[in-house]
Enzyme design. Sequence first.
Site, PDB file in Angstrom:
ATOM      1  CE  LYS A 116      -5.993  -1.149  10.852  1.00  0.00           C
ATOM      2  NZ  LYS A 116      -4.883  -1.586   9.973  1.00  0.00           N
ATOM      3  CE1 TYR A 121      -8.827   1.184   9.918  1.00  0.00           C
ATOM      4  CE2 TYR A 121      -8.923   2.016  12.168  1.00  0.00           C
ATOM      5  CZ  TYR A 121      -8.211   1.781  11.004  1.00  0.00           C
ATOM      6  OH  TYR A 121      -6.883   2.131  10.945  1.00  0.00           O
ATOM      7  N   GLY A 158       0.789  -1.226   0.000  1.00  0.00           N
ATOM      8  CA  GLY A 158       0.000   0.000   0.000  1.00  0.00           C
ATOM      9  C   GLY A 158       0.819   1.272   0.000  1.00  0.00           C
ATOM     10  CB  SER A 186      -1.095   4.372  -3.722  1.00  0.00           C
ATOM     11  OG  SER A 186      -1.093   3.222  -4.535  1.00  0.00           O
ATOM     12  CB  ALA A 206     -14.167  -5.462  14.602  1.00  0.00           C
ATOM     13  CB  SER A 229      -2.409  -2.472  14.683  1.00  0.00           C
ATOM     14  OG  SER A 229      -3.633  -2.530  15.370  1.00  0.00           O
TER      15      SER A 229
END
Length: 268
Positions: free
Chosen positions: A149, A145, A11, A13, A147, A131
């Site tokens: 993490k 979200y 990730g 970008s 949950a 996290s």
Amino acid sequence: MSNAQVVLVTGVSSGIGRATAERFAKRGCRVFGTVRKTSKAMPIPGVVLIEMDIRDDASVQHGIQTIIAHAKRIDVLVNSAGVTLLGATEETSIAEAQTLFDTNLFGLLRVIKAVLPQMREQRSGRIVNVSSVLGFLPAPYMALYSASKHAVEGLSETLDHEVRQFGIRVSLVEPSFTKTNLDLNAPQTIRKIADYSEQFGVVSQAIQKNVQKAPDPDGVAGTIIDAALGGWTMRRTPKGEASLLAKLRRFLPAGPVEQGLRKTFGLI
């Protein structure tokens, strides 16, 4: 360069992933960064972009094999790709929840499973999972979200016990509010229930306010570098609010912590 650490960051970008890849490159590491479409991605000096969709098994396997073919090893994996979602729990569809978990948990798992055979063979490696403070704290209107993490935290702790026999260690980095486009333009649940609208509006404004004044991703990137290349510890929280929240969660009774959280989100 042949002795440089080989690092994979997912990730890249924008946001935390991009800042992290840039930092690794400046440290002299051999860096590979994943993006969904290389044709649409902005280049990063010193970083080889790899097209990979972490929601797709075949894409992940192809991406990892491409890296191994070029570099012969992977010393560090940083799982930074992720998505978020704002909305009441009752408003969240099962499909929306599944989409979020498919990136934040199962996407992370796909990449780990693809990288581990190489790390086991070389008998060394470091996996850093990005996290959030919401991995150990709740936040209103961010249930799925949070949950996801919490799940990442449980997976990471268990995985570390399993793979340390191979010279591999797993760490967590738990940032708080960070000024990224992902947080500034967080998607919302499609369904809206009027009973939640007033409070949700208050919480949304509080989130925007906190993100606007939050530090940029470079501080989190520095913490990730330390987690990847420094001495092993399970958890690292960037300096500032994240570190403070971790201490409050550990040492304060639940009541004051909950009160402080509600105040942060405009609910007091």
